[in-house]
Scaffold this active site. Structure first.
Site, PDB file in Angstrom:
ATOM      1  N   HIS A 142      11.053 -24.774  12.065  1.00 31.97           N
ATOM      2  CA  HIS A 142       9.690 -24.671  12.587  1.00 31.97           C
ATOM      3  C   HIS A 142       8.671 -24.437  11.483  1.00 31.97           C
ATOM      4  CE1 HIS A 142      11.681 -24.144  16.497  1.00 31.97           C
ATOM      5  NE2 HIS A 142      10.507 -24.462  17.031  1.00 31.97           N
ATOM      6  N   LYS A 194       5.130 -19.558  12.908  1.00 28.04           N
ATOM      7  CA  LYS A 194       5.833 -19.131  14.128  1.00 28.04           C
ATOM      8  C   LYS A 194       6.213 -17.657  14.011  1.00 28.04           C
ATOM      9  CE  LYS A 194       9.700 -20.365  17.172  1.00 28.04           C
ATOM     10  NZ  LYS A 194       8.870 -20.114  18.374  1.00 28.04           N
TER      11      LYS A 194
HETATM   12  N1  LIG Z   1       7.710 -23.873  25.640  1.00 28.55           N
HETATM   13  C1  LIG Z   1       7.243 -24.740  24.738  1.00 28.55           C
HETATM   14  O1  LIG Z   1       7.356 -25.972  24.891  1.00 28.55           O
HETATM   15  C2  LIG Z   1       6.530 -24.217  23.535  1.00 28.55           C
HETATM   16  C3  LIG Z   1       6.432 -22.865  23.360  1.00 28.55           C
HETATM   17  N2  LIG Z   1       5.719 -22.360  22.316  1.00 28.55           N
HETATM   18  C4  LIG Z   1       5.564 -20.916  22.294  1.00 28.55           C
HETATM   19  O2  LIG Z   1       4.241 -20.626  22.747  1.00 28.55           O
HETATM   20  C5  LIG Z   1       3.783 -19.415  22.151  1.00 28.55           C
HETATM   21  C6  LIG Z   1       2.455 -19.684  21.450  1.00 28.55           C
HETATM   22  O3  LIG Z   1       2.646 -20.547  20.361  1.00 28.55           O
HETATM   23  P1  LIG Z   1       1.419 -20.994  19.437  1.00 28.55           P
HETATM   24  O4  LIG Z   1       0.365 -21.625  20.263  1.00 28.55           O
HETATM   25  O5  LIG Z   1       2.003 -21.739  18.309  1.00 28.55           O
HETATM   26  O6  LIG Z   1       0.903 -19.565  18.920  1.00 28.55           O
HETATM   27  P2  LIG Z   1      -0.563 -19.139  18.473  1.00 28.55           P
HETATM   28  O7  LIG Z   1      -0.392 -17.848  17.724  1.00 28.55           O
HETATM   29  O8  LIG Z   1      -1.237 -20.267  17.797  1.00 28.55           O
HETATM   30  O9  LIG Z   1      -1.325 -18.870  19.858  1.00 28.55           O
HETATM   31  C7  LIG Z   1      -1.199 -17.720  20.632  1.00 28.55           C
HETATM   32  C8  LIG Z   1      -2.600 -17.373  21.099  1.00 28.55           C
HETATM   33  O10 LIG Z   1      -2.520 -16.346  22.072  1.00 28.55           O
HETATM   34  C9  LIG Z   1      -3.562 -15.422  21.785  1.00 28.55           C
HETATM   35  N3  LIG Z   1      -3.321 -14.136  22.429  1.00 28.55           N
HETATM   36  C10 LIG Z   1      -2.703 -13.021  21.943  1.00 28.55           C
HETATM   37  N4  LIG Z   1      -2.711 -12.062  22.872  1.00 28.55           N
HETATM   38  C11 LIG Z   1      -3.341 -12.552  23.964  1.00 28.55           C
HETATM   39  C12 LIG Z   1      -3.659 -12.019  25.238  1.00 28.55           C
HETATM   40  N5  LIG Z   1      -3.318 -10.777  25.594  1.00 28.55           N
HETATM   41  N6  LIG Z   1      -4.305 -12.809  26.113  1.00 28.55           N
HETATM   42  C13 LIG Z   1      -4.663 -14.065  25.787  1.00 28.55           C
HETATM   43  N7  LIG Z   1      -4.394 -14.622  24.588  1.00 28.55           N
HETATM   44  C14 LIG Z   1      -3.741 -13.876  23.694  1.00 28.55           C
HETATM   45  C15 LIG Z   1      -3.549 -15.359  20.273  1.00 28.55           C
HETATM   46  O11 LIG Z   1      -4.707 -14.735  19.748  1.00 28.55           O
HETATM   47  P3  LIG Z   1      -4.621 -14.035  18.285  1.00 28.55           P
HETATM   48  O12 LIG Z   1      -4.244 -15.121  17.329  1.00 28.55           O
HETATM   49  O13 LIG Z   1      -5.989 -13.485  18.095  1.00 28.55           O
HETATM   50  O14 LIG Z   1      -3.538 -13.000  18.384  1.00 28.55           O
HETATM   51  C16 LIG Z   1      -3.492 -16.849  19.953  1.00 28.55           C
HETATM   52  O15 LIG Z   1      -4.765 -17.461  20.017  1.00 28.55           O
HETATM   53  C17 LIG Z   1       4.916 -18.960  21.217  1.00 28.55           C
HETATM   54  O16 LIG Z   1       5.731 -18.041  21.905  1.00 28.55           O
HETATM   55  C18 LIG Z   1       5.683 -20.250  20.962  1.00 28.55           C
HETATM   56  O17 LIG Z   1       7.023 -20.052  20.590  1.00 28.55           O
HETATM   57  C19 LIG Z   1       5.144 -23.164  21.384  1.00 28.55           C
HETATM   58  C20 LIG Z   1       5.253 -24.524  21.481  1.00 28.55           C
HETATM   59  C21 LIG Z   1       5.959 -25.168  22.582  1.00 28.55           C
HETATM   60  O1  LIG Z   2       6.536 -21.760  18.238  1.00 28.26           O
HETATM   61  C1  LIG Z   2       6.698 -23.001  18.361  1.00 28.26           C
HETATM   62  O2  LIG Z   2       6.084 -23.811  17.674  1.00 28.26           O
HETATM   63  C2  LIG Z   2       7.663 -23.469  19.352  1.00 28.26           C
HETATM   64  N1  LIG Z   2       8.191 -22.613  20.166  1.00 28.26           N
HETATM   65  C3  LIG Z   2       9.145 -22.897  21.172  1.00 28.26           C
HETATM   66  C4  LIG Z   2      10.472 -22.257  20.829  1.00 28.26           C
HETATM   67  O3  LIG Z   2      10.481 -21.139  20.270  1.00 28.26           O
HETATM   68  O4  LIG Z   2      11.512 -22.832  21.149  1.00 28.26           O
HETATM   69  C5  LIG Z   2       9.255 -24.359  21.487  1.00 28.26           C
HETATM   70  C6  LIG Z   2       9.162 -25.253  20.293  1.00 28.26           C
HETATM   71  O5  LIG Z   2      10.316 -25.089  19.536  1.00 28.26           O
HETATM   72  C7  LIG Z   2       7.922 -24.928  19.470  1.00 28.26           C
END
Ligand SMILES: NC(=O)C1=CN([C@@H]2O[C@H](COP(=O)(O)OP(=O)(O)OC[C@H]3O[C@@H](n4cnc5c(N)ncnc54)[C@H](OP(=O)(O)O)[C@@H]3O)[C@@H](O)[C@H]2O)C=CC1
Ligand SMILES: O=C(O)C1=N[C@H](C(=O)O)C[C@H](O)C1
Length: 257
Positions: free
Chosen positions: A144, A148
């Site tokens: 990744h 992350k």
């Molecule tokens: N299931 C799937 O297909 C996928 C899952 N993911 C998962 O999704 C999650 C997010 O990933 P990603 O977008 O890369 O992470 P980011 O860190 O880019 O985004 C997370 C966001 O959530 C915000 N945040 C933190 N606390 C709160 C709150 N209490 N309420 C609302 N917003 C909040 C953060 O703000 P701040 O930065 O200010 O803390 C940030 O803007 C991870 O767990 C990742 O593993 C990612 C890709 C695909």
């Molecule tokens: O954090 C990410 O980027 C992603 N998170 C998810 C995971 O932890 O499996 C899904 C994907 O791999 C991207």
């Protein structure tokens, strides 16, 4: 009949996004905004009150936040009767049980939690589960982007659990391994007896290989998300389905059948 349909078009689904300023949240906002049958009514990030979602009349919330805050968000959504589509990682068996408990008190509410919304990733996990019983050795290598927050990935954890279950059903014992771990961590982490290695490097998005081995042959099943747009068809599928799926749905698989 046509006139009737034109006079009463289906109302767009009102969607709120939690983590709206994050990498995934921004992509989700774009995808929801571009979908004619969805209405982006609330964008919430750290520091914004969750009540924004209720005030906007959201019927479905999409959560891509962090493992630290997702349970509080979900508890709030279920309590408010708002359906939720959750991509945030960190869902242990214990957490899933807690969500089931909340939903038991709110029979009309649906929650979809998927470790990976990429259709290719879902298939990769299904293929790995199918191959698992035929190979004595298996290891998972997830790769990744370096921003992350968690390791191993939710996808790798879920894949390991599926493989462990398939191996147990096939009566397979532990994978052969005579190596002594000279440096802690050299052989990766172990999830349900399956070795998982987490790589972090600039330039990567989200990738996973499942490497199987047996006498004289190996099989590698690999999936690459090259762009976060890859997750959007799965997210939108879940957003459209969740209101008609009361209770907890784990993984995208039942929505693809
Ligand atoms: N299931 C799937 O297909 C996928 C899952 N993911 C998962 O999704 C999650 C997010 O990933 P990603 O977008 O890369 O992470 P980011 O860190 O880019 O985004 C997370 C966001 O959530 C915000 N945040 C933190 N606390 C709160 C709150 N209490 N309420 C609302 N917003 C909040 C953060 O703000 P701040 O930065 O200010 O803390 C940030 O803007 C991870 O767990 C990742 O593993 C990612 C890709 C695909
Ligand atoms: O954090 C990410 O980027 C992603 N998170 C998810 C995971 O932890 O499996 C899904 C994907 O791999 C991207």
């Amino acid at each position: 009949m046509t006139d009737e349909l034109e006079k009463n078009p289906a109302e767009p689904i009102r969607v709120g996004v939690l983590g709206a300023r994050g990498r995934m949240g921004m992509e989700v906002c774009k995808a929801v905004d571009a979908a004619a049958d969805l209405d982006l009514v609330a964008m919430v990030d750290q520091g914004d009150p969750l009540s924004t979602v209720a005030d906007a009349g959201a019927e479905v919330v999409v959560d891509f936040t962090t493992p630290d805050v997702v349970m509080d968000n979900l508890d709030w959504c279920v309590n408010q009767g708002v359906n939720a589509v959750v991509g945030t990682t960190g869902f242990t068996g214990d957490r899933l049980e807690r969500v089931r408990g909340w939903l038991a008190g709110k029979p009309g509410v649906g929650v979809v939690i998927a470790p990976n919304f990429g259709i290719g990733a879902v298939l990769m996990m299904q293929f790995a589960a199918k191959a698992a019983r035929h190979f004595e050795s298996v290891e998972i290598i997830e790769q990744h982007h370096p921003r992350k927050l968690d390791a191993p990935s939710g996808t790798a954890t879920h894949t390991a659990r599926l493989i462990a279950q398939a191996r147990a059903e096939a009566g397979l014992g532990p994978a052969p391994d005579a190596t002594k771990d000279e440096v802690p961590g050299a052989r990766g982490a172990e999830i349900d007896g399956i070795r998982v290695h987490a790589v972090r490097a600039a330039g990567l998005v989200a990738h996973q290989e499942v490497l199987f081995g047996t006498t004289g042959e190996t099989l590698t099943i690999r999936h690459d998300s090259l762009d976060r747009a890859s997750f959007m068809p799965g997210v939108l599928l879940a957003v459209r389905a969740v209101r008609n799926r009361p209770g907890l749905t784990v993984g995208l698989d039942p929505l693809l059948d």
